[in-house]
Every structure is written in C-alpha cells, then in structure tokens.
Design an enzyme around this catalytic site. Sequence first.
Site, PDB file in Angstrom:
ATOM      1  N   GLY A  12       0.793  -1.175   0.182  1.00 24.65           N
ATOM      2  CA  GLY A  12       0.034  -0.011   0.013  1.00 24.65           C
ATOM      3  C   GLY A  12       0.867   1.090  -0.247  1.00 24.65           C
ATOM      4  N   SER A  13       2.030   1.220  -0.451  1.00 22.44           N
ATOM      5  CA  SER A  13       2.793   2.552  -0.661  1.00 22.44           C
ATOM      6  C   SER A  13       2.128   3.701  -1.634  1.00 22.44           C
ATOM      7  CB  SER A  13       4.145   2.230  -1.031  1.00 22.44           C
ATOM      8  OG  SER A  13       4.499   1.899  -2.269  1.00 22.44           O
ATOM      9  N   MET A  87      -3.999  -7.103  -7.047  1.00 21.33           N
ATOM     10  CA  MET A  87      -3.383  -8.257  -7.951  1.00 21.33           C
ATOM     11  C   MET A  87      -4.530  -9.093  -8.353  1.00 21.33           C
ATOM     12  SD  MET A  87      -0.269  -7.436  -7.647  1.00 21.33           S
ATOM     13  CE  MET A  87       0.606  -8.908  -8.425  1.00 21.33           C
ATOM     14  N   LEU A  90     -10.013  -7.623 -12.843  1.00 21.76           N
ATOM     15  CA  LEU A  90     -11.171  -7.417 -12.666  1.00 21.76           C
ATOM     16  C   LEU A  90     -11.850  -7.594 -13.974  1.00 21.76           C
ATOM     17  CD1 LEU A  90     -11.290  -3.573 -11.116  1.00 21.76           C
ATOM     18  CD2 LEU A  90     -11.896  -5.880 -10.093  1.00 21.76           C
ATOM     19  N   ASN A 104      -5.100   2.474 -13.437  1.00 20.93           N
ATOM     20  CA  ASN A 104      -4.034   1.579 -12.577  1.00 20.93           C
ATOM     21  C   ASN A 104      -2.635   2.251 -12.874  1.00 20.93           C
ATOM     22  OD1 ASN A 104      -3.091  -0.832 -11.682  1.00 20.93           O
ATOM     23  ND2 ASN A 104      -2.622  -1.596 -13.895  1.00 20.93           N
ATOM     24  N   HIS A 106       1.328   0.790 -13.317  1.00 19.48           N
ATOM     25  CA  HIS A 106       1.988  -0.534 -13.770  1.00 19.48           C
ATOM     26  C   HIS A 106       3.460   0.061 -13.828  1.00 19.48           C
ATOM     27  CE1 HIS A 106       2.470  -4.352 -15.563  1.00 19.48           C
ATOM     28  NE2 HIS A 106       3.445  -3.526 -16.440  1.00 19.48           N
ATOM     29  N   ASP A 142      -3.595  -4.474 -18.827  1.00 18.60           N
ATOM     30  CA  ASP A 142      -2.438  -3.331 -19.164  1.00 18.60           C
ATOM     31  C   ASP A 142      -2.420  -2.675 -20.408  1.00 18.60           C
ATOM     32  OD1 ASP A 142      -1.459  -3.826 -16.359  1.00 18.60           O
ATOM     33  OD2 ASP A 142      -0.056  -5.545 -17.088  1.00 18.60           O
ATOM     34  N   LEU A 169       9.487   4.686  -6.108  1.00 19.64           N
ATOM     35  CA  LEU A 169       9.859   6.241  -5.737  1.00 19.64           C
ATOM     36  C   LEU A 169       9.079   6.944  -6.839  1.00 19.64           C
ATOM     37  CD1 LEU A 169      13.293   6.537  -4.339  1.00 19.64           C
ATOM     38  CD2 LEU A 169      10.959   6.954  -3.136  1.00 19.64           C
ATOM     39  N   GLU A 171       6.722   6.219  -8.915  1.00 19.99           N
ATOM     40  CA  GLU A 171       5.068   5.770  -9.002  1.00 19.99           C
ATOM     41  C   GLU A 171       4.364   6.740  -7.812  1.00 19.99           C
ATOM     42  OE1 GLU A 171       3.931   1.688  -8.448  1.00 19.99           O
ATOM     43  OE2 GLU A 171       5.857   0.842  -9.404  1.00 19.99           O
TER      44      GLU A 171
HETATM   45  C1  GRF Z   1       3.614  -1.170  -7.646  1.00 16.73           C
HETATM   46  O1  GRF Z   1       4.987  -1.434  -8.150  1.00 16.73           O
HETATM   47  C2  GRF Z   1       2.617  -1.006  -8.756  1.00 16.73           C
HETATM   48  O2  GRF Z   1       3.140  -0.516  -9.733  1.00 16.73           O
HETATM   49  C3  GRF Z   1       2.297  -2.621  -8.899  1.00 16.73           C
HETATM   50  O3  GRF Z   1       2.222  -3.107  -7.516  1.00 16.73           O
HETATM   51  C4  GRF Z   1       3.049  -2.336  -6.708  1.00 16.73           C
HETATM   52  C5  GRF Z   1       2.274  -2.025  -5.775  1.00 16.73           C
HETATM   53  O4  GRF Z   1       3.257  -1.599  -4.514  1.00 16.73           O
HETATM   54  N1  GRF Z   1       0.996  -2.590  -9.573  1.00 16.73           N
HETATM   55  P1  GRF Z   1       2.431  -0.824  -3.278  1.00 16.73           P
HETATM   56  O5  GRF Z   1       1.618  -1.863  -2.748  1.00 16.73           O
HETATM   57  O6  GRF Z   1       1.639   0.366  -3.560  1.00 16.73           O
HETATM   58  O7  GRF Z   1       3.575  -0.670  -2.277  1.00 16.73           O
END
Ligand code: GRF
Length: 186
Positions: A12-13, A87, A90, A104, A106, A142, A169, A171
Amino acid sequence: MVKTAIFISGRGSNLLSLIKFSKKKNSLINICLIVSNKKNAAGLNYAKKFKIPILVTSFVNKNFSEMKILKKIDFLKIDLICLAGFMKILSHKFIKNFRKPILNIHPSLLPKYKGLNTHKRVIKNKEKFTGATVHMVSKKLDSGKIILQKKIHISKNDNEKTIKKKVLLIEHKLYPRAIQKFLTNL
Ligand code: GRF
C-alpha cells in the site's frame, strides 16, 4: 471532490501517496473506500490510521466479490476507482457495470512489459530505460489509454532490487499527477 475507491492487495505505498494527495488543500479526490482482496494486506493499516472505510473480499468467488464491491461503490456513489497494487484482474462485467473510470499504475513503460515480474524481465533484456505508467483499465490487461508515464535510466550497476526501489519512488509522484491530469482534462 471526486469520490474515489482505492483497490490494494499488499503493502500500500501507492495508497499512502494517494491518501496524502487527497489531504492536500483543494484536492480533487476524496478517498471514501479502500478495497482489498487480502485481509492481512499491510496497506489496510493506512485505512485504520486515516479512518477510511474498508471492504475486504477474497475473490475466491470472483463473481461474488465483484458483486459485493459493486453494491458498496454504488451505495457510496463512488465515481473513480484507482487500482494500486491490486493483484486481481477485474472482469469485463465489472468494468462494464461500474461505467465510470478505473485507473491503474503499472511498473513499466507500457506497452512494454505488461503483466507480472516486469523488473526481472527488464533487467534480463538489458534495457536502458524503464519507468512507470498510469493508464485506464480496459478489457485487455495493461492495455488501456495511457494517462501519464515517467521514464528512468537504468545504469550498469542497477539490478532488479535497485530498479524496483527507483520505480516505486517515481510511482508515488506519478499516480497523483496522473489523477490530477485525468480529472482536469475530463
Ligand atoms: C507497484 O509497483 C505497482 O506499480 C504495482 O504493484 C506495486 C504495488 O506497490 N501494480 P504498493 O502496494 O503500492 O506499495
């Protein structure tokens, strides 16, 4: 403010970066629900900390879980779903029935490296660049319209672990920016 639900499965970062984004002055989103298919997902601790309602449903029976989610998001009048490390794939039925945008994030420069184990494949193929992409969720995995992408250079000293860290980071900055762009261009 756009009523938003975030779907997670783990750490959940990205969720945390989106919560912080939602707390900013004049924020465009209000996170009203966190959905997880894992009851022990670490990211659920952020829900607790920031007092955001959760819905946990295992997806053992996908149809049942999706119906449960649809019912809840309909009740809460959710207008946007952001997948953040969710993960499960849907179903077409879910995407069609929600009728509103699903985004989403990716960890690759789509359309390259769709699916799982992106960093491993990127390193194996000796790519010079990688990055992250925020895109619309469509029926094909995707493959929906790209909203925003950020590219980073891969140096000789990088490996799967360092790249994973660097991409994560970027993301955290990219997802809020992409949401902002998406909502202001609607
Ligand atoms: C991220 O790398 C995201 O791009 C991928 O899964 C990871 C999730 O990381 N889909 P977090 O749970 O948000 O830390």
